[in-house]
Design an enzyme around this catalytic site. Structure first.
Site, PDB file in Angstrom:
ATOM      1  N   SER A 144      -2.810 -40.510  21.982  1.00  0.00           N
ATOM      2  CA  SER A 144      -2.098 -39.336  22.486  1.00  0.00           C
ATOM      3  C   SER A 144      -2.547 -39.043  23.901  1.00  0.00           C
ATOM      4  O   SER A 144      -3.698 -39.307  24.267  1.00  0.00           O
ATOM      5  CB  SER A 144      -2.386 -38.120  21.594  1.00  0.00           C
ATOM      6  OG  SER A 144      -1.879 -36.938  22.182  1.00  0.00           O
ATOM      7  N   TYR A 157      -8.637 -32.815  17.749  1.00  0.00           N
ATOM      8  CA  TYR A 157      -7.578 -33.813  17.903  1.00  0.00           C
ATOM      9  C   TYR A 157      -7.815 -34.705  19.116  1.00  0.00           C
ATOM     10  O   TYR A 157      -7.777 -35.948  18.998  1.00  0.00           O
ATOM     11  CB  TYR A 157      -6.214 -33.124  17.977  1.00  0.00           C
ATOM     12  CG  TYR A 157      -5.038 -34.062  18.027  1.00  0.00           C
ATOM     13  CD1 TYR A 157      -4.577 -34.703  16.877  1.00  0.00           C
ATOM     14  CD2 TYR A 157      -4.357 -34.301  19.227  1.00  0.00           C
ATOM     15  CE1 TYR A 157      -3.493 -35.565  16.923  1.00  0.00           C
ATOM     16  CE2 TYR A 157      -3.268 -35.154  19.276  1.00  0.00           C
ATOM     17  CZ  TYR A 157      -2.840 -35.780  18.121  1.00  0.00           C
ATOM     18  OH  TYR A 157      -1.765 -36.631  18.175  1.00  0.00           O
TER      19      TYR A 157
END
Length: 252
Positions: A144, A157
């Site tokens: 990501s 995350y």
């Protein structure tokens, strides 16, 4: 793209969004695609749509955080199609309760680690022997832009996604001489079903204003990059982290 006809690949997290778009594109290029997901009904819907369009696809239940489940999907690919040439490890999640470093519960970090790091490690352990047995192939991991962007609003995350990058470089360095290529895709803001549900129109508009591009990402943008890396056209790309983000982050 060259060299995908007849190849066998797994798309973990392929029921919807980026994974589903990738499964469809790979099948269009002639690959046999095994779609793994906890969302079994949606995975089967995606596989059925591929078959209805003339492609080859199989849906399999997959808990990516479980080693036995990872081994089972590799076994299913080999039983159905005779081997394994590439694995797209595309699992992500665990963002609920993920806030700043002082307030993020340890349980949230553990859950994020299981989904965003452990699953990719287990996928590697399950898939690599079969890929090597075929004479080589590709491991492709979805990370990501959050892994490198710096976010004040979340900590677990980005941490756990960033761990994928050295995993891929390890695989590339250790197994490259055996024909294995390992690369990472870092999507920017992509308008998947989940994004459309959870993000406000204001957030999406803000995201568009922040990038030097005319639009935000679509799942098909990421699918194209993954398909390239799985194909012979990507044969000399190894150990790389690609940011597919419309210019949101410009990196070497």
């Amino acid at each position: 793209m060259r060299g995908l006809a007849g190849k066998v690949g797994i798309v973990a997290g392929g029921a919807r969004g980026i994974g589903a778009a990738t499964a469809r594109r790979l099948a269009q290029e002639g690959a046999h695609v095994v779609i793994g997901d906890l969302l079994v009904e949606q995975a089967e819907e995606t596989a059925e749509a591929i078959r209805a369009a003339g492609g080859s696809a199989l849906a399999v239940a997959l808990d990516g955080t479980n080693a036995d489940s990872q081994a089972a999907i590799v076994a299913a690919a080999k039983e159905a199609f005779g081997g394994l040439d590439f694995y797209h490890s595309n699992l992500a999640g665990g963002t609920g309760g993920d806030i700043d470093a002082l307030d993020c519960p340890v349980e949230v970090l553990d859950n994020s680690f299981a989904i965003n790091t452990k699953s990719h490690f287990l996928a590697t352990q399950a898939a690599l022997p079969s890929i090597i047995a075929r004479g080589g192939g590709a491991m492709i991991y979805t990370s990501s832009g959050a892994a490198t962007g710096g976010a004040a609003w979340q900590v677990a995350y980005p941490m756990t996604k960033n761990a994928i990058h050295p995993l891929a470089r390890h695989v590339a360095a250790r197994y490259g001489k055996q024909g294995v290529r390992a690369n990472v895709i870092c999507p920017g803001l992509v308008l998947t079903e989940a994004v459309k549900i959870h993000l406000t129109d204001e957030y999406v508009e803000k995201g568009l204003k922040a990038i030097p591009h005319t639009r935000l990402g679509q799942p098909e943008d990421i699918a194209a990059a993954v398909t390239f890396l799985a194909s012979e056209d990507g044969a000399w790309v190894n150990g790389q982290v690609w940011h597919i983000n419309g210019g949101a982050q410009m990196r070497d």
